[in-house]
Scaffold this motif. Structure first.
Motif, PDB file in Angstrom:
ATOM      1  N   ALA A  71     -63.778  22.549  -3.955  1.00  0.00           N
ATOM      2  CA  ALA A  71     -62.914  23.542  -4.599  1.00  0.00           C
ATOM      3  C   ALA A  71     -62.876  24.830  -3.779  1.00  0.00           C
ATOM      4  CB  ALA A  71     -63.406  23.817  -6.021  1.00  0.00           C
ATOM      5  N   ASP A  72     -64.020  25.225  -3.236  1.00  0.00           N
ATOM      6  CA  ASP A  72     -64.094  26.465  -2.451  1.00  0.00           C
ATOM      7  C   ASP A  72     -63.183  26.446  -1.237  1.00  0.00           C
ATOM      8  OD1 ASP A  72     -65.825  27.720  -4.087  1.00  0.00           O
ATOM      9  OD2 ASP A  72     -67.617  27.399  -2.861  1.00  0.00           O
ATOM     10  N   ILE A  73     -62.996  25.270  -0.653  1.00  0.00           N
ATOM     11  CA  ILE A  73     -62.165  25.217   0.559  1.00  0.00           C
ATOM     12  C   ILE A  73     -60.739  24.772   0.244  1.00  0.00           C
ATOM     13  CG2 ILE A  73     -64.098  24.931   2.149  1.00  0.00           C
ATOM     14  CD1 ILE A  73     -63.533  21.935   2.207  1.00  0.00           C
ATOM     15  N   GLY A  74     -60.404  24.738  -1.048  1.00  0.00           N
ATOM     16  CA  GLY A  74     -58.998  24.555  -1.417  1.00  0.00           C
ATOM     17  C   GLY A  74     -58.548  23.132  -1.619  1.00  0.00           C
ATOM     18  N   LEU A  75     -59.480  22.185  -1.757  1.00  0.00           N
ATOM     19  CA  LEU A  75     -59.071  20.807  -2.016  1.00  0.00           C
ATOM     20  C   LEU A  75     -58.768  20.617  -3.500  1.00  0.00           C
ATOM     21  CD1 LEU A  75     -61.692  19.026   0.232  1.00  0.00           C
ATOM     22  CD2 LEU A  75     -59.218  18.787   0.459  1.00  0.00           C
ATOM     23  N   TYR A  76     -57.769  19.812  -3.799  1.00  0.00           N
ATOM     24  CA  TYR A  76     -57.479  19.426  -5.184  1.00  0.00           C
ATOM     25  C   TYR A  76     -58.373  18.239  -5.516  1.00  0.00           C
ATOM     26  CZ  TYR A  76     -55.019  18.112  -9.419  1.00  0.00           C
ATOM     27  OH  TYR A  76     -54.713  17.809 -10.722  1.00  0.00           O
TER      28      TYR A  76
END
Ligand code: SF4
Ligand code: FES
Length: 355
Positions: free
Chosen positions: A73-78
């Motif tokens: 989540a921190d690196i922007g993955l769904y």
């Protein structure tokens, strides 16, 4: 480059569904440790992956799931948790939601409790409903997934009612794929043409009534199609699967293909594996095809169908998918439709271990 990563955190599972595509002859002690999964997740993001499915087996059997979700989540993955639901407790669910989990998909084996537990091979139906309610209580999007077969497809209307009652945002009604463990149960699971004809208008009516805001996906069995599907969107085109031991596979059943060797995330980066791995390049594109696929107008639409299905039916993963009516092996699919029987289900018997 791929945009989907399926992270098969473990093949351990409390359920024993007779259509599972995961291997059973697998050494559960070979699961990647947390730090390796964290590296894989970061590498996936750096090569353009934007959606990550935590799958299995049962991913909730991994006690580090929360850390993996938070990192993704921190690196922007769904992120999607693909779960059977039986271990989705309020405490873990809340931590996962707070860690940034985006979406939960829960599998339910039937709308009827007894039948659902019978197919799962264990008492689980009530826990699944509790898990689905919990997902909604936490404000997360909920997908319900029903694997369809001859023994439950006549209750498709009840399944859709259940989805509505549970306020599912999205529904998958996907017929069993007949490779992996399902292949040996095919005669007991393949629906009849009449069943499919009854189910289709029921699904269509529910789709038109828009009972789920994000839609109802209905996938009929390949065995009743004239053309195959582009399995995984085409081999090595959109998605990669990382197995519990770190082997990187082009599809979830690829380890069934004898002679194929897979690179491991402990030895090479995901980028190198995606671009250079012999396993990914073996059936990528169209150069590997023989006739009738090689000169077919649809070869860049379905990419010759499913390699694992071709293997299961013809013993040759490089054959065109026999589901295709143009395949010289199509008679095998026609014969299978005529070999439906009441044989008892053969259950998977994987020894379950805990962390
Ligand atoms: Fe697809 Fe091959 Fe059939 Fe053409 S011949 S439709 S490429 S499986
Ligand atoms: Fe392996 Fe279709 S499941 S290519």
């Amino acid at each position: 480059m791929p945009f989907t990563l399926i992270a098969e955190l473990t093949y351990r599972c409390p359920l024993r569904c007779p259509y599972c595509s995961n291997p059973v002859n697998y050494n559960n002690t070979q699961e990647l440790p947390t730090e390796d999964w964290l590296r894989v997740i970061n590498q996936a993001r750096s090569i353009g992956v934007w959606q990550l499915g935590f799958s299995g087996g049962e991913p909730l059997l991994r006690q580090d799931l929360e850390v993996l979700v938070a990192t993704a989540a921190d690196i922007g993955l769904y992120t999607t948790l693909v779960t059977a639901g039986t271990l989705f407790t309020p405490k873990r669910a809340t931590i996962l939601r707070d860690a940034g989990l985006d979406h939960v998909q829960i599998s339910i084996q039937d709308s009827n409790a007894t039948q659902s537990d019978y197919i799962a091979g264990t008492r689980s139906f009530a826990k699944k409903l509790d898990a689905a309610r919990l997902v909604k209580d936490l404000g997360l999007p909920l997908t319900l997934n029903f694997v369809l077969h001859r023994q439950n497809i006549d209750r498709i209307e009840e399944m859709l009612e259940l989805c509505q009652n549970l306020q599912a945002d999205r529904v998958e009604l996907a017929n069993t794929q007949y490779y992996g463990w399902a292949y040996q149960n095919r005669a007991a699971l393949l629906p009849t043409q009449q069943q499919l004809e009854r189910a289709a208008p029921i699904v269509k009516a529910a789709q038109e009534r828009r009972i789920c805001p994000m839609g109802i996906l209905y996938v009929i069995p390949d065995y009743y199609e004239d053309y195959p599907k582009a399995c995984m969107g085409g081999w090595g085109r959109r998605a990669l699967v990382v197995a519990p031991n770190g082997d990187v596979l082009p599809c979830q059943a690829a380890s069934s293909i004898a002679g194929m060797e897979f690179d491991n995330v402990c030895d090479r980066s995901l980028s190198e594996i995606w671009l250079e791995s012999p396993a990914f390049n073996r059936f990528r594109g169209t150069d590997w095809m023989s006739e009738p696929c090689r000169s077919c107008d649809r070869r860049e639409l379905d990419f010759g169908g499913c390699r694992c299905q071709a293997l299961a039916l013809t013993n040759n993963a490089a054959a065109g998918d026999p589901v295709c009516h143009l395949s010289p092996h199509h008679h095998l699919v026609v014969a299978a439709r005529e070999q439906i029987s009441e044989q008892p289900l053969i259950y998977r018997s994987m020894q379950m271990q805990t962390d």
